[in-house]
Design a protein around this motif. Structure first.
Motif, PDB file in Angstrom:
ATOM      1  N   SER A   1     -58.077  16.385 -22.984  1.00 10.33           N
ATOM      2  CA  SER A   1     -56.649  16.619 -22.778  1.00 10.33           C
ATOM      3  C   SER A   1     -56.127  17.544 -23.870  1.00 10.33           C
ATOM      4  O   SER A   1     -56.271  17.253 -25.053  1.00 10.33           O
ATOM      5  CB  SER A   1     -55.882  15.289 -22.815  1.00 10.33           C
ATOM      6  OG  SER A   1     -54.490  15.508 -22.668  1.00 10.33           O
ATOM      7  N   PRO A   2     -55.521  18.677 -23.503  1.00  6.63           N
ATOM      8  CA  PRO A   2     -55.009  19.610 -24.510  1.00  6.63           C
ATOM      9  C   PRO A   2     -53.617  19.215 -24.972  1.00  6.63           C
ATOM     10  O   PRO A   2     -52.849  18.583 -24.248  1.00  6.63           O
ATOM     11  CB  PRO A   2     -54.974  20.936 -23.748  1.00  6.63           C
ATOM     12  CG  PRO A   2     -54.679  20.519 -22.337  1.00  6.63           C
ATOM     13  CD  PRO A   2     -55.354  19.189 -22.132  1.00  6.63           C
ATOM     14  N   GLY A   3     -53.285  19.607 -26.178  1.00 10.58           N
ATOM     15  CA  GLY A   3     -51.957  19.344 -26.701  1.00 10.58           C
ATOM     16  C   GLY A   3     -51.541  20.425 -27.680  1.00 10.58           C
ATOM     17  O   GLY A   3     -52.382  21.046 -28.333  1.00 10.58           O
ATOM     18  N   VAL A   4     -50.242  20.669 -27.766  1.00 10.29           N
ATOM     19  CA  VAL A   4     -49.715  21.647 -28.709  1.00 10.29           C
ATOM     20  C   VAL A   4     -48.566  21.015 -29.483  1.00 10.29           C
ATOM     21  O   VAL A   4     -47.890  20.100 -29.000  1.00 10.29           O
ATOM     22  CB  VAL A   4     -49.216  22.924 -27.995  1.00 10.29           C
ATOM     23  CG1 VAL A   4     -50.360  23.662 -27.338  1.00 10.29           C
ATOM     24  CG2 VAL A   4     -48.137  22.584 -26.975  1.00 10.29           C
ATOM     25  N   GLY A   5     -48.358  21.490 -30.690  1.00 12.40           N
ATOM     26  CA  GLY A   5     -47.262  20.992 -31.503  1.00 12.40           C
ATOM     27  C   GLY A   5     -46.871  22.005 -32.553  1.00 12.40           C
ATOM     28  O   GLY A   5     -47.706  22.798 -33.016  1.00 12.40           O
ATOM     29  N   MET A   6     -45.599  21.991 -32.922  1.00 11.75           N
ATOM     30  CA  MET A   6     -45.126  22.902 -33.955  1.00 11.75           C
ATOM     31  C   MET A   6     -44.236  22.137 -34.917  1.00 11.75           C
ATOM     32  O   MET A   6     -43.431  21.288 -34.506  1.00 11.75           O
ATOM     33  CB  MET A   6     -44.357  24.073 -33.346  1.00 11.75           C
ATOM     34  CG  MET A   6     -43.971  25.135 -34.359  1.00 11.75           C
ATOM     35  SD  MET A   6     -43.326  26.638 -33.575  1.00 11.75           S
ATOM     36  CE  MET A   6     -41.799  25.987 -32.888  1.00 11.75           C
ATOM     37  N   ALA A   7     -44.384  22.403 -36.203  1.00 11.70           N
ATOM     38  CA  ALA A   7     -43.587  21.745 -37.233  1.00 11.70           C
ATOM     39  C   ALA A   7     -42.995  22.803 -38.149  1.00 11.70           C
ATOM     40  O   ALA A   7     -43.629  23.821 -38.437  1.00 11.70           O
ATOM     41  CB  ALA A   7     -44.440  20.770 -38.027  1.00 11.70           C
ATOM     42  N   GLU A   8     -41.783  22.528 -38.610  1.00 13.90           N
ATOM     43  CA  GLU A   8     -41.084  23.462 -39.484  1.00 13.90           C
ATOM     44  C   GLU A   8     -40.441  22.701 -40.631  1.00 13.90           C
ATOM     45  O   GLU A   8     -39.850  21.637 -40.425  1.00 13.90           O
ATOM     46  CB  GLU A   8     -40.028  24.237 -38.702  1.00 13.90           C
ATOM     47  CG  GLU A   8     -39.332  25.309 -39.514  1.00 13.90           C
ATOM     48  CD  GLU A   8     -38.415  26.178 -38.658  1.00 13.90           C
ATOM     49  OE1 GLU A   8     -37.864  27.162 -39.182  1.00 13.90           O
ATOM     50  OE2 GLU A   8     -38.261  25.861 -37.457  1.00 13.90           O
ATOM     51  N   GLU A   9     -40.576  23.235 -41.822  1.00 10.42           N
ATOM     52  CA  GLU A   9     -40.011  22.623 -43.026  1.00 10.42           C
ATOM     53  C   GLU A   9     -39.195  23.679 -43.762  1.00 10.42           C
ATOM     54  O   GLU A   9     -39.724  24.709 -44.182  1.00 10.42           O
ATOM     55  CB  GLU A   9     -41.132  22.100 -43.930  1.00 10.42           C
ATOM     56  CG  GLU A   9     -40.662  21.498 -45.235  1.00 10.42           C
ATOM     57  CD  GLU A   9     -39.923  20.185 -45.061  1.00 10.42           C
ATOM     58  OE1 GLU A   9     -39.203  19.796 -46.004  1.00 10.42           O
ATOM     59  OE2 GLU A   9     -40.071  19.559 -43.996  1.00 10.42           O
TER      60      GLU A   9
ATOM     61  N   LEU B   1     -47.989  17.609 -39.972  1.00 12.76           N
ATOM     62  CA  LEU B   1     -47.020  17.241 -38.945  1.00 12.76           C
ATOM     63  C   LEU B   1     -47.269  17.997 -37.649  1.00 12.76           C
ATOM     64  O   LEU B   1     -47.133  17.440 -36.556  1.00 12.76           O
ATOM     65  CB  LEU B   1     -45.599  17.516 -39.455  1.00 12.76           C
ATOM     66  CG  LEU B   1     -44.455  17.081 -38.547  1.00 12.76           C
ATOM     67  CD1 LEU B   1     -44.550  15.587 -38.246  1.00 12.76           C
ATOM     68  CD2 LEU B   1     -43.105  17.401 -39.195  1.00 12.76           C
ATOM     69  N   ALA B   2     -47.653  19.268 -37.747  1.00  9.36           N
ATOM     70  CA  ALA B   2     -47.963  20.043 -36.542  1.00  9.36           C
ATOM     71  C   ALA B   2     -49.157  19.446 -35.808  1.00  9.36           C
ATOM     72  O   ALA B   2     -49.173  19.361 -34.573  1.00  9.36           O
ATOM     73  CB  ALA B   2     -48.230  21.501 -36.919  1.00  9.36           C
ATOM     74  N   ILE B   3     -50.171  19.028 -36.564  1.00  8.35           N
ATOM     75  CA  ILE B   3     -51.355  18.400 -35.956  1.00  8.35           C
ATOM     76  C   ILE B   3     -50.970  17.086 -35.288  1.00  8.35           C
ATOM     77  O   ILE B   3     -51.411  16.782 -34.172  1.00  8.35           O
ATOM     78  CB  ILE B   3     -52.440  18.172 -37.021  1.00  8.35           C
ATOM     79  CG1 ILE B   3     -52.956  19.517 -37.550  1.00  8.35           C
ATOM     80  CG2 ILE B   3     -53.598  17.349 -36.453  1.00  8.35           C
ATOM     81  CD1 ILE B   3     -53.883  19.396 -38.744  1.00  8.35           C
ATOM     82  N   GLN B   4     -50.126  16.297 -35.951  1.00  6.60           N
ATOM     83  CA  GLN B   4     -49.701  15.024 -35.382  1.00  6.60           C
ATOM     84  C   GLN B   4     -48.929  15.226 -34.083  1.00  6.60           C
ATOM     85  O   GLN B   4     -49.127  14.489 -33.105  1.00  6.60           O
ATOM     86  CB  GLN B   4     -48.847  14.270 -36.397  1.00  6.60           C
ATOM     87  CG  GLN B   4     -49.615  13.749 -37.594  1.00  6.60           C
ATOM     88  CD  GLN B   4     -48.712  13.131 -38.640  1.00  6.60           C
ATOM     89  OE1 GLN B   4     -47.493  13.355 -38.656  1.00  6.60           O
ATOM     90  NE2 GLN B   4     -49.279  12.340 -39.530  1.00  6.60           N
ATOM     91  N   LYS B   5     -48.054  16.213 -34.051  1.00  6.68           N
ATOM     92  CA  LYS B   5     -47.284  16.479 -32.835  1.00  6.68           C
ATOM     93  C   LYS B   5     -48.189  16.941 -31.696  1.00  6.68           C
ATOM     94  O   LYS B   5     -47.987  16.561 -30.537  1.00  6.68           O
ATOM     95  CB  LYS B   5     -46.203  17.525 -33.117  1.00  6.68           C
ATOM     96  CG  LYS B   5     -45.060  17.002 -33.971  1.00  6.68           C
ATOM     97  CD  LYS B   5     -43.965  18.046 -34.121  1.00  6.68           C
ATOM     98  CE  LYS B   5     -42.780  17.486 -34.874  1.00  6.68           C
ATOM     99  NZ  LYS B   5     -41.677  18.480 -35.000  1.00  6.68           N
ATOM    100  N   ALA B   6     -49.183  17.754 -32.026  1.00  2.07           N
ATOM    101  CA  ALA B   6     -50.120  18.216 -30.996  1.00  2.07           C
ATOM    102  C   ALA B   6     -50.946  17.059 -30.453  1.00  2.07           C
ATOM    103  O   ALA B   6     -51.214  16.977 -29.241  1.00  2.07           O
ATOM    104  CB  ALA B   6     -51.031  19.295 -31.566  1.00  2.07           C
TER     105      ALA B   6
END
Length: 284
Positions: A174-182, A204-209
């Protein structure tokens, strides 16, 4: 009967127990520990919340316990109702009463909760993740020619992650994507602080993905106790424009996601899930 367990916050009333007539002797923290110990024997718990009784009632506590599995909640209610459990007097345990069906927006589990649920049903070695792309999209400008006393334009650290969650036993990915900004309001914080923020934003980006990848999986628990997995691409993407733009940036090829099964563990599709509003039962 087949039970479906999504990677979402459990809101259904048949997964929620109300426990009352808890004695006033122990503290709320002690009761939380005792309730968790008893009810976790029946299945994985999402939450245990303990509250003091209303001022008009006699001193004591009540608790609301949420399971990921409706079967587990039903077993717990049957086994624990009118039992003493960890106190001298019996407690009362009821499932949330059924109510008029209301559509609720499913709330995604965070990555740590997703991992906890995956470990429970698939085992610690039953799944893994593979990072496809971790890209720095930070908005940082060169400051060599800037006047140090001039106000700085707001800058930020930004990372994008694309990964896949793999279930080898079910030949499912299952694919997933995520983006985090600080935000970085002050670059004068020093190199160590900058590196720590950079590492935190990457994480955080990895966790969101990872959370996004798990949302597309559905655990199917057969009556025999065997487990199957369904891959269902999300029909509604909260930030579709951003996701499309990011996929264009990294130019990752499309994968053909497959599920295979043997015997009872065949892949299932097109389930209609309906949630109901939770309402506490009337106390006796």
């Amino acid at each position: 009967m087949v039970e479906l367990v999504p990677f979402a916050v459990p809101t259904e009333n048949d997964k929620t127990l109300l426990v009352w007539e808890l004695s006033a002797g122990p503290t709320a923290e002690d009761l939380h520990h005792s309730l968790f110990t008893v009810f976790s024997q029946f299945g994985l718990l999402y939450s245990v919340r303990v509250f003091p009784n209303a001022a008009v009632a006699r001193p004591g506590f009540y608790a609301i316990i949420k399971f990921y599995s409706a079967r587990a909640a039903h077993r717990a209610q049957t086994a624990c109702d009118q039992k003493q459990l960890f106190q001298k007097s019996p407690v009362k345990v009821r499932l949330g009463t059924r109510h008029k069906a209301v559509k609720h927006e499913a709330l995604a589990l965070n990555s740590s909760r997703c991992q906890e649920l995956a470990n429970y049903y698939f085992g610690f070695n039953g799944w893994s993740k593979r990072i496809i792309k971790l890209q720095d999209l930070s908005d940082l400008e060169e400051r060599e020619n800037e006047d140090i006393v001039a106000p700085l334009r707001k800058q930020s650290l930004k990372f994008f992650c694309a990964l896949e969650v793999m279930l080898p036993s079910y030949e499912c990915r299952s694919p997933g994507v995520g983006m985090a900004e600080e935000p970085l309001d002050k670059l004068e914080e020093g190199p160590l602080s900058f590196l720590m923020k950079r590492k935190m934003t990457q994480k955080l980006a990895i966790q969101k993905a990872m959370s996004d990848a798990f949302q597309k999986l559905l655990i199917v628990v057969l009556e025999s106790g065997k487990i199957a997995v369904v891959y269902k691409p999300c029909e509604e993407i909260t930030d579709a424009k951003t996701e499309e733009e990011l996929w264009d940036i990294i130019q990752v090829g499309y994968f053909s996601w497959k599920q295979y099964g043997q015997g009872e563990e065949e892949c299932l599709s097109d389930f209609s899930l309906e949630e109901e509003e939770f309402r506490l039962p009337e106390l006796d």
